[in-house]
Design an enzyme around this catalytic site. Structure first.
Site, PDB file in Angstrom:
ATOM      1  CG  HIS A  89       0.589   8.774  -6.982  1.00 45.08           C
ATOM      2  ND1 HIS A  89      -0.663   8.907  -6.410  1.00 45.08           N
ATOM      3  CD2 HIS A  89       0.588   9.617  -8.047  1.00 45.08           C
ATOM      4  CE1 HIS A  89      -1.379   9.770  -7.105  1.00 45.08           C
ATOM      5  NE2 HIS A  89      -0.642  10.221  -8.101  1.00 45.08           N
ATOM      6  CG  HIS A 110      -1.820   1.157   1.360  1.00 39.03           C
ATOM      7  ND1 HIS A 110      -3.163   1.089   1.076  1.00 39.03           N
ATOM      8  CD2 HIS A 110      -1.588   2.441   1.742  1.00 39.03           C
ATOM      9  CE1 HIS A 110      -3.718   2.262   1.272  1.00 39.03           C
ATOM     10  NE2 HIS A 110      -2.779   3.102   1.685  1.00 39.03           N
ATOM     11  CD  GLU A 111       1.710   3.697   3.714  1.00 40.30           C
ATOM     12  OE1 GLU A 111       2.074   4.763   3.154  1.00 40.30           O
ATOM     13  OE2 GLU A 111       0.640   3.599   4.329  1.00 40.30           O
ATOM     14  CG  HIS A 128       0.526   6.345  -0.665  1.00 33.45           C
ATOM     15  ND1 HIS A 128      -0.543   6.892  -1.337  1.00 33.45           N
ATOM     16  CD2 HIS A 128       0.006   5.724   0.433  1.00 33.45           C
ATOM     17  CE1 HIS A 128      -1.668   6.618  -0.680  1.00 33.45           C
ATOM     18  NE2 HIS A 128      -1.355   5.911   0.388  1.00 33.45           N
TER      19      HIS A 128
END
Length: 276
Positions: free
Chosen positions: A87, A80-81, A84
């Site tokens: 991104h 999940h991290e 980020h």
């Protein structure tokens, strides 16, 4: 590899008294001669012994360090991290400084997209047992319930509560609790008045007080990443390039436009049906 730009030189501590750890390496050592070379790459530190890893929030979103206890949730948290971080990396490489920052509306698309990849990896792995795959599927179902349905419930609660205020109707804890009770009946068929203080769930959700009209974005991002991942997985023409385009666009466009260019039209029912 390093995640930090401080702990190599200045000792800092968590509230429990444990020191925040950072391990020197060739990249981090460059901070003494050329800061840009040391901290303008994307690194995730997995060299620190697990029991010594703190819970911290790095100042730069491209650098992530997470508490790791070896549980399944930890694996998904890393994925999940990392979404980020990826991104931010694409946004930084394609946009000028003022346009690199992206909104929450699109931020959670990247993070949950990564979780979908990891889920499929586990399910397709020949090393995973049947019970392990069942556990992963159960986790995915739980995520749908908590991130898509529950956050939509909270968003509708927020809308109804604010509508009450806009109509100059009296508002107290009973009014707010009754809204929540009715929504739980609508969404889940549950009477939460039978669960002790459950009807006061609105009182301990900080987003409703400190970041109004935030929670709906969990559900929209979750739906968008489902749709985008489905398109990529099925090999739709240009799907992956459009997804990378979304990441690279940073904050250069309005979030609804960014999503639409990537292949997610929030005005269309199919976007949300990708989850349902």
């Amino acid at each position: 590899d390093t995640c930090y730009c401080m702990e190599e030189d200045v000792a800092s501590y968590n509230p429990n008294g444990k020191q925040i750890m950072a391990k020197e390496n060739e990249m981090s050592a460059l901070r003494k001669t050329d800061m840009s070379k040391a901290y303008f790459q994307c690194h995730t530190d997995i060299t620190i012994p697990y029991e010594k890893m703190p819970s911290t929030s790095p100042a730069n979103p491209r650098y992530k360090q997470d508490v790791w206890w070896g549980a399944l949730d930890d694996v998904f948290t890393v994925a999940h991290e990392a979404g980020h971080s990826i991104h931010s990396m694409y946004a930084a490489s394609a946009q000028p400084g003022m346009l690199q920052g992206y909104t929450i509306f699109v931020a959670e698309i990247a993070s949950t997209f990564n979780e979908h990849i990891l889920l499929d990896y586990f399910l397709e792995s020949s090393d995973a047992t049947k019970d392990e795959k069942i556990m992963v599927i159960q986790k995915a179902i739980d995520e749908i319930m908590s991130t898509f349905y529950r956050q939509t419930l909270f968003a509708e609660y927020e809308y109804l509560a604010n509508e009450h205020v806009a109509k100059n109707l009296p508002v107290n804890h009973e009014v707010l609790s009754n809204i929540m009770v009715e929504l739980y009946k609508k969404y889940y068929g549950l009477d939460i008045t039978k669960e002790g203080l459950k009807q006061y769930v609105w009182a301990y959700i900080p987003h409703l007080f400190y970041t109004p009209f935030y929670v709906y974005q969990y559900a929209t991002s979750f739906a968008a990443s489902f749709k985008l991942y489905k398109d990529v997985k099925e090999g739709k023409d240009g799907a992956f390039d459009r997804y990378i385009g979304l990441l690279s666009s940073g904050g250069s466009k309005y979030p609804m436009e960014q999503a639409k260019l990537a292949g997610v039209d929030f005005t269309q029912k199919e976007t949300f049906m990708a989850v349902v």
